[in-house]
Motif scaffolding. Structure first.
Motif: not given
Length: 416
Positions: A277-283, A301-306, A313-315, A319-324
């Motif tokens: 899901s890391r890759e999928g959410l980042a995309q 501000v980010v409202f995550p899936d959490a 949670d790690r993924a 994912a947030i770091a991969d894009v931002l």
């Protein structure tokens, strides 16, 4: 080839029915104060089940908001959706008893994760216990995913484009995007959102198959995402409805433009495959930012899936770091749902409502029950944080593998 710009789709109304508030103002007060309302499940027939803690909607009187003729046809999840829709329409200044002036210019889109389980269980018990003659005629429709869309459109006389999205929890964001695109194609307004009612015996037994579900019986410890003690998510009932409208139309009738639905992205990575899901959410985030014309550093501000599952949670943090990029360590992250539970498809719509309210009030709400972070994110804890908020990113993932991201901007482009 036409060079005409798409019609901006804006939010002009918000209606909330949630465990922490039966109206938008009550919901926001609870969210900004970081109140926790999770508690022991008290619904009849649920006492013996291993799921002990959830976010229950208390004090909701459906008959005060919905005509009796609609109540007998529908399940609790539709009662919540109809009530929230009525509140959203009133907020947008479209709650007319006589119906809309142009009924074909207003549509309805809802998302649903499980439909009317409580109604269905009751009627099936009559079938097996008393016989087919005791089953009501509305059994055929009340359990159905599309029931809320149909009942809202019938009650208010809306005859524009209607639909239902069944794509996991992320369907809440997908529905908002569907509504925004309908508006950009020429529909005047769409009532959109999701509400769920998963706290009935049959529905709860079905949920016990989710390994991500928290069965901790302490409300203060049952749902703690992004921490070393994360043990799964806590379900909730309720949800939110929005009025998404063409901005020019909204301004012409004197409506308040609260936010703009700027961008959306969706992907699929498979059931419970949280590492992927890391890759999928980042995309999904990249697509949403691209559609919004938004640079990563513009996210305030980010409202995550959490989800509350360590691997998930790690993924999500990655994912947030991969894009931002480096901005991911600075942007405030908040998950108000830890205070009232994860309402499946209703969860990301409640997050979207909270994002709009946070931008309006210049305040990032806290994440209840979370005090120690096990990830490289700036999670807002303990108390709300004042901030200048112009653009919010809302994220959602489904247990069956859907991922979605939504970019929402404060106010409207024409209004500014």
């Amino acid at each position: 080839m036409s060079t005409q710009r798409p019609r901006p789709a804006v939010v002009t109304g918000i209606g909330v029915i949630a465990p922490n508030g039966l109206r938008t103002d009550a919901y926001w007060k609870s969210v900004r104060e970081g109140l926790g309302v999770l508690g022991r499940i008290t619904r009849e027939g649920c006492e013996h089940l291993p799921l002990k803690v959830a976010g229950q909607v208390e004090g909701f009187d459906a008959s005060a908001l919905i005509d009796e003729r609609f109540l007998v046809q529908t399940d609790r999840f539709t009662h919540y959706a109809m009530a929230a829709a009525a509140l959203a329409l009133d907020d947008a200044g479209l709650g007319h008893e006589e119906g809309p002036e142009e009924p074909f210019d207003v549509g309805v889109v809802t998302a649903a994760g499980s439909g009317g389980g409580e109604f269905g269980q009751r009627e099936l018990q009559k079938l097996w216990g008393q016989g087919s003659k005791f089953v009501g005629p509305y059994q055929s429709i009340a359990w159905f995913y599309a029931a809320s869309t149909g009942q809202i459109s019938i009650r208010h006389g809306f005859k524009g484009p209607c639909g239902v999205v069944a794509s996991d929890e992320a369907g809440g964001l997908d529905a908002v995007a569907h509504a925004a695109r309908a508006v950009r194609r020429g529909t005047g307004a769409v009532v959109v959102g999701a509400a769920e009612a998963p706290l009935a015996p049959y529905s709860m037994v079905c949920q016990l198959g989710y390994r991500e579900l928290s069965t901790v019986d302490d409300p203060d410890r049952a749902y703690r995402p992004f921490t070393a003690r994360a043990c799964g998510f806590v379900p909730a009932e309720g949800g939110a409805m929005l009025v998404v409208e063409d901005e020019t139309r909204a301004l012409d009738r004197g409506a308040t433009v609260r936010a703009t639905v700027a961008g959306h992205g969706a992907t699929f990575t498979g059931a419970s495959r949280w590492k992927e899901s890391r890759e999928g959410l980042a995309q999904a985030i990249r697509v949403a930012l691209d559609e919004a014309g938004c640079a990563p550093e513009e996210i305030d501000v980010v409202f995550p899936d959490a989800l509350g599952v360590p691997e998930a949670d790690r993924a999500e943090a990655l994912a947030i770091a991969d894009v931002l990029g480096a901005h991911a360590k600075r942007v405030p992250v908040t998950a108000p749902k830890t205070g009232y539970g994860r309402a499946y498809c209703g969860a990301p719509v409640l997050d979207t409502a909270a994002a709009v309210l946070a931008m309006e009030h210049g305040l990032v709400p806290p994440t209840p029950h979370v005090y120690d972070i096990d990830c490289d994110l700036d999670v807002v804890m303990s108390r709300a944080r004042p901030a200048e908020l112009r653009t919010a990113l809302v994220l959602s993932r489904g247990l069956m593998g859907s991922n979605a991201a939504l970019v929402v901007r404060r106010g409207g482009g024409l209004a500014r």
